[in-house]
Design a protein around this motif. Sequence first.
Motif, PDB file in Angstrom:
ATOM      1  N   PHE A 189     -11.589  -3.679  -0.170  1.00 30.03           N
ATOM      2  CA  PHE A 189     -11.274  -2.273  -0.394  1.00 30.03           C
ATOM      3  C   PHE A 189     -11.880  -1.801  -1.703  1.00 30.03           C
ATOM      4  O   PHE A 189     -11.724  -2.442  -2.738  1.00 30.03           O
ATOM      5  N   ALA A 199     -12.307   6.266   4.260  1.00 30.80           N
ATOM      6  CA  ALA A 199     -11.046   6.974   4.462  1.00 30.80           C
ATOM      7  C   ALA A 199     -10.879   7.982   3.345  1.00 30.80           C
ATOM      8  O   ALA A 199     -11.196   7.701   2.185  1.00 30.80           O
ATOM      9  N   THR A 245      -2.770   0.351  -2.722  1.00 32.09           N
ATOM     10  CA  THR A 245      -3.669  -0.299  -1.767  1.00 32.09           C
ATOM     11  C   THR A 245      -3.541  -1.815  -1.763  1.00 32.09           C
ATOM     12  O   THR A 245      -3.413  -2.436  -0.708  1.00 32.09           O
ATOM     13  N   ASP A 254     -11.375   1.399  -3.818  1.00 32.35           N
ATOM     14  CA  ASP A 254     -10.473   2.538  -3.953  1.00 32.35           C
ATOM     15  C   ASP A 254     -10.958   3.378  -5.131  1.00 32.35           C
ATOM     16  O   ASP A 254     -10.763   3.009  -6.286  1.00 32.35           O
ATOM     17  N   MET A 297      -9.318   9.007  -1.884  1.00 34.47           N
ATOM     18  CA  MET A 297      -8.047   9.687  -1.735  1.00 34.47           C
ATOM     19  C   MET A 297      -7.911  10.784  -2.796  1.00 34.47           C
ATOM     20  O   MET A 297      -7.595  10.509  -3.947  1.00 34.47           O
ATOM     21  N   LEU A 314     -12.159   4.051  -0.027  1.00 33.09           N
ATOM     22  CA  LEU A 314     -11.064   5.013  -0.031  1.00 33.09           C
ATOM     23  C   LEU A 314     -11.363   6.117  -1.036  1.00 33.09           C
ATOM     24  O   LEU A 314     -11.571   5.850  -2.221  1.00 33.09           O
ATOM     25  N   ARG A 332      -1.880   6.973   2.878  1.00 35.55           N
ATOM     26  CA  ARG A 332      -2.651   5.859   2.338  1.00 35.55           C
ATOM     27  C   ARG A 332      -2.121   4.530   2.877  1.00 35.55           C
ATOM     28  O   ARG A 332      -2.895   3.660   3.280  1.00 35.55           O
ATOM     29  N   VAL A 336     -10.103   8.741   8.827  1.00 35.07           N
ATOM     30  CA  VAL A 336     -10.748   7.441   8.679  1.00 35.07           C
ATOM     31  C   VAL A 336     -11.959   7.445   9.605  1.00 35.07           C
ATOM     32  O   VAL A 336     -11.862   7.896  10.757  1.00 35.07           O
TER      33      VAL A 336
END
Length: 274
Positions: free
Chosen positions: A83, A196, A96, A85, A166, A164, A67, A270
Amino acid sequence: MADRWLLDSTRRAKAALIDTTMPNWARVGDALIGGRDNFEADRKAVRMLAAAAPVVGAIPIAARAFRQRVVRYLVAEAGIRQFLDVGTSLAMSGNTHEVAQSLAPDCRVVYIDDDPMVLAHARAQLASAPDGPVAALDANPRDPAAILAAAAGTLDLGRPVAILLMATLSFVLDDASASRIVRSLAGAATAGSHVALYHQASDLDPAMSVAAGRWNAMSVRRVTLRSRAQLTGLLSGLDPVPPGLVPVTEWRPAPDDPRFERLVPVYGAVARKP
């Protein structure tokens, strides 16, 4: 959709949903890295998962390093300053917003989650740079419309944004729904935006299937593993950033990254929206 967390009645209702008798994925991740925001049910789950697949202890560490490398790339090389997230964690240090704003203080960051403990933890610890607002907002990470509505007060989707995901899609059990989430979020973003993700792999370590089965037997929030081919399909229509979809430790490794004795069975990628 307005975030109603700051209303006392909403906060109390959310707090009442925290169940310390059942393992929680965010708290299990905290326990795996030696954190203190977990309970005995979470620590028991860690012992059961590690017995099935000892490598699970390396996953949070490798994923965290991935990350941070991704965020550095997005800010320093891709020029991203926003961003989104989706599905954050209990570990705020080095997360982040800290990485992004250490490189560009004007970065804007929105964290999305519906886990009451994650949100409470985030809101207690978040601190942003003066020129870069940071928000932790209550929305279902599996509901793109709710995510976009919540983020609209902080982010300008008319400008490039990094989305993101994740481990978020690991909790979306069918590929069609996972693909819809990626398509919807990326579709709402302008060209030059990036997606990502990292995701636990089904084809890198057979023991992970055993661990996933144990988790699903003890938790109402079930997890799924995916192969490289499945994850490639989720990113269809986006341009992969080299080296593409690879194990997280192989995505642009840095000299100061943690080292592992065995392959960490998590893919990372990504991709850019053309």
